[in-house]
Design an enzyme around this catalytic site. Sequence first.
Site, PDB file in Angstrom:
ATOM      1  N   SER A   1       0.813  -1.222   0.000  1.00 35.14           N
ATOM      2  CA  SER A   1       0.000   0.000   0.000  1.00 35.14           C
ATOM      3  C   SER A   1       0.846   1.272   0.000  1.00 35.14           C
ATOM      4  O   SER A   1       0.353   2.334  -0.380  1.00 35.14           O
ATOM      5  CB  SER A   1      -0.962   0.015   1.194  1.00 35.14           C
ATOM      6  OG  SER A   1      -2.033  -0.869   0.951  1.00 35.14           O
TER       7      SER A   1
ATOM      8  N   ASP B   1      -8.787  -4.360   3.149  1.00 40.09           N
ATOM      9  CA  ASP B   1      -7.460  -4.977   3.023  1.00 40.09           C
ATOM     10  C   ASP B   1      -7.098  -5.822   4.247  1.00 40.09           C
ATOM     11  O   ASP B   1      -6.609  -6.943   4.121  1.00 40.09           O
ATOM     12  CB  ASP B   1      -6.429  -3.857   2.814  1.00 40.09           C
ATOM     13  CG  ASP B   1      -4.991  -4.332   2.960  1.00 40.09           C
ATOM     14  OD1 ASP B   1      -4.511  -5.038   2.060  1.00 40.09           O
ATOM     15  OD2 ASP B   1      -4.363  -3.984   3.979  1.00 40.09           O
TER      16      ASP B   1
ATOM     17  N   HIS C   1      -6.152  -9.797   4.384  1.00 37.58           N
ATOM     18  CA  HIS C   1      -4.926 -10.402   4.927  1.00 37.58           C
ATOM     19  C   HIS C   1      -5.266 -11.538   5.887  1.00 37.58           C
ATOM     20  O   HIS C   1      -4.545 -12.523   5.965  1.00 37.58           O
ATOM     21  CB  HIS C   1      -4.093  -9.358   5.685  1.00 37.58           C
ATOM     22  CG  HIS C   1      -3.300  -8.456   4.790  1.00 37.58           C
ATOM     23  ND1 HIS C   1      -2.205  -8.902   4.088  1.00 37.58           N
ATOM     24  CD2 HIS C   1      -3.432  -7.142   4.486  1.00 37.58           C
ATOM     25  CE1 HIS C   1      -1.691  -7.886   3.392  1.00 37.58           C
ATOM     26  NE2 HIS C   1      -2.433  -6.809   3.610  1.00 37.58           N
TER      27      HIS C   1
ATOM     28  N   HIS D   1      -4.775  -2.416  -4.833  1.00 36.52           N
ATOM     29  CA  HIS D   1      -4.237  -3.750  -5.173  1.00 36.52           C
ATOM     30  C   HIS D   1      -5.244  -4.759  -4.682  1.00 36.52           C
ATOM     31  O   HIS D   1      -6.189  -4.411  -3.979  1.00 36.52           O
ATOM     32  CB  HIS D   1      -2.893  -3.981  -4.465  1.00 36.52           C
ATOM     33  CG  HIS D   1      -2.960  -3.688  -2.994  1.00 36.52           C
ATOM     34  ND1 HIS D   1      -3.652  -4.488  -2.118  1.00 36.52           N
ATOM     35  CD2 HIS D   1      -2.488  -2.639  -2.264  1.00 36.52           C
ATOM     36  CE1 HIS D   1      -3.584  -3.956  -0.912  1.00 36.52           C
ATOM     37  NE2 HIS D   1      -2.896  -2.826  -0.965  1.00 36.52           N
TER      38      HIS D   1
HETATM   39 ZN   LIG Z   1      -2.469  -4.850   2.671  1.00 32.90          ZN
END
Ligand SMILES: [Zn+2]
Length: 452
Positions: free
Chosen positions: A89, A270, A274, A313
């Site tokens: 990031s 995000d 993870h 992403h």
């Molecule tokens: Zn990340």
Amino acid sequence: MFKKTASIVLGASILLTSVGMGVHATTNDKEAKTTSKSSVKNVIMMVPDGYSTAYATNYRWYKGKESTMDPLLVGMVRTHSANTEVTDSAAAGTAYATGVKTNNGMVSVTPQGKELKTVLEGAESKGKSTGLVVTSSLTDATPAAFSSHVTDRNNEVAIPSQILSNDVDVILGGGKDFFLPEKLGGKQTSQNLVEKAKKQGYQYVETEKQLANVKGNKVLGLFADEGMSPELDRETTKEPSLATMTTKALDTLKKDKDGFFLMVEGSQIDWAGHSHDAARAMKDAASFEKAVEEVVKFAKKDENTLVVIAGDHDTGGMSVGGYDQYDTKVDILRNVTASAPYIESKFNKDFSNVKEVVKQYTKLDLTDEEVQRIKDAKQSNGDQPIKDSDNVAYTISNIISEHALIGWTSKAHTGTDVPLYAYGKGAHSFSGLKQNTDIANLLAKAMNVNLN
Ligand SMILES: [Zn+2]
């Protein structure tokens, strides 16, 4: 910035325009008129961190219909960084903020360490107000990339003072630990940055209620020591939602006649990726979508606002379906009412209530084998504090994902392209397959800012 000088200049140019009708305008006047007409007054960049096409598709099934973002799709973004196909990031945020690809871990500096001008800083040079609204710590990579310059994203202590010296008008999110020296323990900073902010004219708030009462032009809201709560668990806190923070930012920033630049991040999509917590990812996507609704409503009414939305992403290599089946069961995630770490926190000491607790928060009936997997994870966990990445929470998340037929291929990011959405004035220029660096350059162009 609410600078007196800026409004005087604006007033003068209006006067010039109306008086100048019958007078020969110089070439420069003509150019100035054309630019001010063609540039966009307000620019809002929204980043659903980690939101790739798989998240967009799963979210649509989770919601049961098109998302608010779906009809705004204009293209795709290539996300690679300067040194690898799979960005983090920091490098991704740098690309969106400065138009330059840097190495993973670096924040708005070149791979050689040279500071890069950001679109937020460019907006300020045009007299615009600026804002950062996130659900992570404000010192996290994405907000840092727009407001700060550090060669290592882990140097979070260096970031708050840069945000304040950049005079960002609206600063809302987590990260109290990095603004208040007594909270930092080993990572001492020399000054109390909340006190410094107050001296700079910021109203300081810590709860949703206090935020609602803010009337001024500058606000610093720190709602958690580090990251804010996942949307799934937010009810148990006094924290505002991303939509509430975004609405307050719009209400505050729109008072500036010169316009504003605002960056809004759904930071925890995000984090959920993870830790393979699919329900948390969907709920945080829903929370982000509510913020998008507020922003689009504003832009529609304002007619001089550009909204750009793109993840930076993919996270976790999420799949739609998986486990060798032609099916998804994303709808079962609607029954999940807590994040995996929260569920773990409700287990008793000997984990004898795993089955009941998981049932309570997910409506799933775990098999004996699944219960055993969670108990085994406890063995390997030792006395680790509960967090996303610990073995128990991770195992709970993986089991729920298996039931929902959502696959994961990584605990890190992956290098797939991500969907790009845009709305409002100049949105058409974002169509096509873009490099992440194109985004910053187009945002800068929209505001008539030179990033070099
Ligand atoms: Zn990340």
